[in-house]
Every structure is written in structure tokens, then in C-alpha cells.
Design an enzyme around this catalytic site. Structure first.
Site, PDB file in Angstrom:
ATOM      1  N   HIS A  61       1.580  -7.530 -12.226  1.00  4.17           N
ATOM      2  CA  HIS A  61       1.800  -8.417 -11.071  1.00  4.17           C
ATOM      3  C   HIS A  61       0.764  -9.530 -11.005  1.00  4.17           C
ATOM      4  O   HIS A  61       0.965 -10.508 -10.292  1.00  4.17           O
ATOM      5  CB  HIS A  61       1.805  -7.604  -9.768  1.00  4.17           C
ATOM      6  CG  HIS A  61       2.914  -6.608  -9.733  1.00  4.17           C
ATOM      7  ND1 HIS A  61       4.046  -6.773  -8.970  1.00  4.17           N
ATOM      8  CD2 HIS A  61       3.092  -5.468 -10.442  1.00  4.17           C
ATOM      9  CE1 HIS A  61       4.865  -5.760  -9.203  1.00  4.17           C
ATOM     10  NE2 HIS A  61       4.313  -4.950 -10.084  1.00  4.17           N
ATOM     11  N   HIS A 114       2.486   2.907  -2.873  1.00  2.53           N
ATOM     12  CA  HIS A 114       2.443   2.732  -4.337  1.00  2.53           C
ATOM     13  C   HIS A 114       0.996   2.483  -4.755  1.00  2.53           C
ATOM     14  O   HIS A 114       0.461   3.138  -5.648  1.00  2.53           O
ATOM     15  CB  HIS A 114       3.360   1.567  -4.703  1.00  2.53           C
ATOM     16  CG  HIS A 114       3.310   1.145  -6.135  1.00  2.53           C
ATOM     17  ND1 HIS A 114       3.774   1.929  -7.166  1.00  2.53           N
ATOM     18  CD2 HIS A 114       2.855   0.004  -6.715  1.00  2.53           C
ATOM     19  CE1 HIS A 114       3.608   1.282  -8.315  1.00  2.53           C
ATOM     20  NE2 HIS A 114       3.047   0.116  -8.069  1.00  2.53           N
ATOM     21  N   HIS A 171      10.938  -5.391  -9.854  1.00  2.00           N
ATOM     22  CA  HIS A 171      11.466  -4.779 -11.082  1.00  2.00           C
ATOM     23  C   HIS A 171      12.985  -4.638 -11.008  1.00  2.00           C
ATOM     24  O   HIS A 171      13.545  -4.413  -9.925  1.00  2.00           O
ATOM     25  CB  HIS A 171      10.881  -3.379 -11.307  1.00  2.00           C
ATOM     26  CG  HIS A 171       9.449  -3.369 -11.723  1.00  2.00           C
ATOM     27  ND1 HIS A 171       9.061  -3.467 -13.043  1.00  2.00           N
ATOM     28  CD2 HIS A 171       8.310  -3.269 -10.993  1.00  2.00           C
ATOM     29  CE1 HIS A 171       7.729  -3.418 -13.109  1.00  2.00           C
ATOM     30  NE2 HIS A 171       7.245  -3.306 -11.881  1.00  2.00           N
TER      31      HIS A 171
HETATM   32 ZN   LIG Z   1       2.780  -1.645  -9.300  1.00  2.00          ZN
END
Ligand SMILES: [Zn+2]
Length: 256
Positions: A61, A114, A171
Site C-alpha cells: 500500500h 487488519h 484487492h
Molecule cells: Zn494490508
């Protein structure tokens, strides 16, 4: 609505997002795994890159940031909670703060789970949210750093956005997420219809994104941990959605 969004495939299955505010004459890039494809997409539109927006610290990212900065002189905005792990942030923001972009703006949402410092950018006037790896279509990110109460709280926060909000995930995981979703929510007609759409789009080589909050509410098992049939599928109780979410996440981690 002033925000024009272009998905740019990066690496194996990442999307970087090129966002254009033509009224103000500025461009932004969300979560650049790599710089070159983003610069090529940017060049097609002839707008200066004002900002890179970062949702979390993972390499896929932030990898493109140094080259984008060197090529354009852009600034970088990202999560205050993770500013030590994202080198070169010009602006660090946290939950509820507003990020001004051209003629529009985004509300920053803290969405840990996450990673511990994950944020989302909700362009409320433009009905779009960039949620990184917290929420995927028909799935959610792996719980690398957070806890089930944190992650469920983050998903509940995203689920509460207006249903027409377009969901830009980082994604293309929808088809594989869909196989797990079907295993725990296979009687859900909205899910089955979405899976048909996903299969058709992927056969054409098209993205399955953006999704919408409304569609994810109806089809994403991780937003449906408090639906009795979904919780029962992982031997949990819908009245305790945190535990049901944790059981869903564990089941997905084991799913082949
Ligand atoms: Zn990630």
C-alpha cells in the site's frame, strides 16, 4: 459529485486508486503499491498529483510512495496512529477528522483490525469510501494486529455508512471470498446473485469493484455476523456478534 475514480491494477491483485477532482484540477492516489502504473494512469489525465492517501503501513500500500513523491512533489496523508511506520507522512489524521481534497473532502475513519493503525477515507459528499484492507467485497482483511472487538467495531462503522456509498477496496479478492461466503450463507439469494455477477465480470477480465455498502450489507458474511443463520454456520450466536465474527474469521483462515 466531483470525485472521478479510476482503478489501476498493481502487482498480483492490488488496486491503486487514481482520484480526480476535475473542478479543482487536482489528482490523488490511494494506496500505491507501485509507482509506474499509477504515473502512467495519471499522465492520461493531465492533472497534477496533489496527494497520496495511505490507509495502512503494509508494503503493498505504500511501496510506490518514494517514487511518486520524487516524480511529482506530492504530499502524503495517512493514519496518525501509525505515523512511525509510514515514513514521510506530511499529514497524519485520526478518527473523525476531515481531509480536504480539491473542492471536496473525506472524513477519516479509524478502522483497526487488519492492522492497528488502519484508516478509511470516506468522501461523504461523493458517496465513496476507500477502505484499504479492512473491508473487501464479500470478505475482510486478515486480523494481523487487531482484536475481534476492534475489527467488528470497524466493520460495524463501515456498515453504518449510507447504503449507496461505493466501496473501493485495495484487492481483487471477491471471487475467492465468494467461495467462503457461499459456505456460510449459501441460502442468501442476494449472495447467489452477486456470485453470478462476479463470475461474469471475472470471465470478462473486469474488476468486481467498486461494490456498495448496501450490497456488502446484504452479501458479505463478515458484515452479517449478527444474522442468525450466518452465526449458526460457524457454531456461534448472532446475539454475540463479536464472537461470531471471530469464528467467521477463523473459519475463513482455515478455508480451502
Ligand atoms: Zn494490508
Amino acid at each position: 459529485m466531483s470525485l472521478d475514480v479510476h482503478l489501476v491494477p498493481l502487482l498480483q491483485d492490488n488496486y491503486g486508486h487514481l482520484i480526480l477532482d476535475r473542478a479543482a484540477g487536482v489528482a490523488g492516489i490511494v494506496d500505491p503499491a507501485a509507482a509506474e502504473p499509477m504515473l502512467a494512469a495519471l499522465a492520461q489525465h493531465g492533472l497534477p498529483l496533489a496527494w497520496v492517501l495511505v490507509t495502512h503501513h503494509h508494503t503493498d500500500h505504500v511501496g510506490g510512495i518514494p517514487a511518486l513523491r520524487a516524480a511529482t512533489g506530492c504530499k502524503v496523508v495517512g493514519p496518525r496512529a501509525d505515523q512511525q511506520r509510514i515514513p514521510g507522512l506530511d499529514l497524519a489524521l485520526g478518527d473523525g477528522e476531515r481531509f480536504a481534497f480539491g473542492s471536496t473532502s473525506a472524513v477519516v475513519l479509524d478502522v483497526p483490525g487488519h492492522t492497528s493503525g488502519h484508516i478509511a477515507f470516506w468522501f461523504d459528499q461523493d458517496q465513496a469510501v476507500f477502505c484499504g484492507d479492512t473491508l473487501f467485497s464479500l470478505g475482510c482483511g486478515r486480523m494481523f494486529e487487531g482484536t475481534p472487538p476492534q475489527f467488528w467495531g470497524s466493520l460495524a462503522k463501515l456498515r453504518a455508512l449510507p447504503p449507496e456509498t461505493r466501496v473501493y477496496c485495495a484487492h481483487e479478492y471477491t471471487a475467492s471470498n465468494g467461495r467462503f461466503a457461499r459456505s456460510v450463507d449459501g441460502d442468501n439469494p442476494d449472495l447467489l446473485a452477486r456470485l453470478d455477477d462476479v463470475a461474469r465480470l471475472r470471465a470478462l477480465g473486469q474488476p468486481t469493484l467498486p461494490s456498495t455498502i448496501g450490497l456488502e450489507r446484504r452479501t458479505n458474511p463478515f458484515l452479517r455476523a449478527d444474522v442468525p443463520s450466518v452465526a449458526r454456520a460457524v457454531e456461534a450466536d448472532a446475539a454475540d456478534p463479536i464472537t461470531a465474527f471471530a469464528a467467521l474469521r477463523r473459519a475463513k483462515d482455515r478455508f480451502q
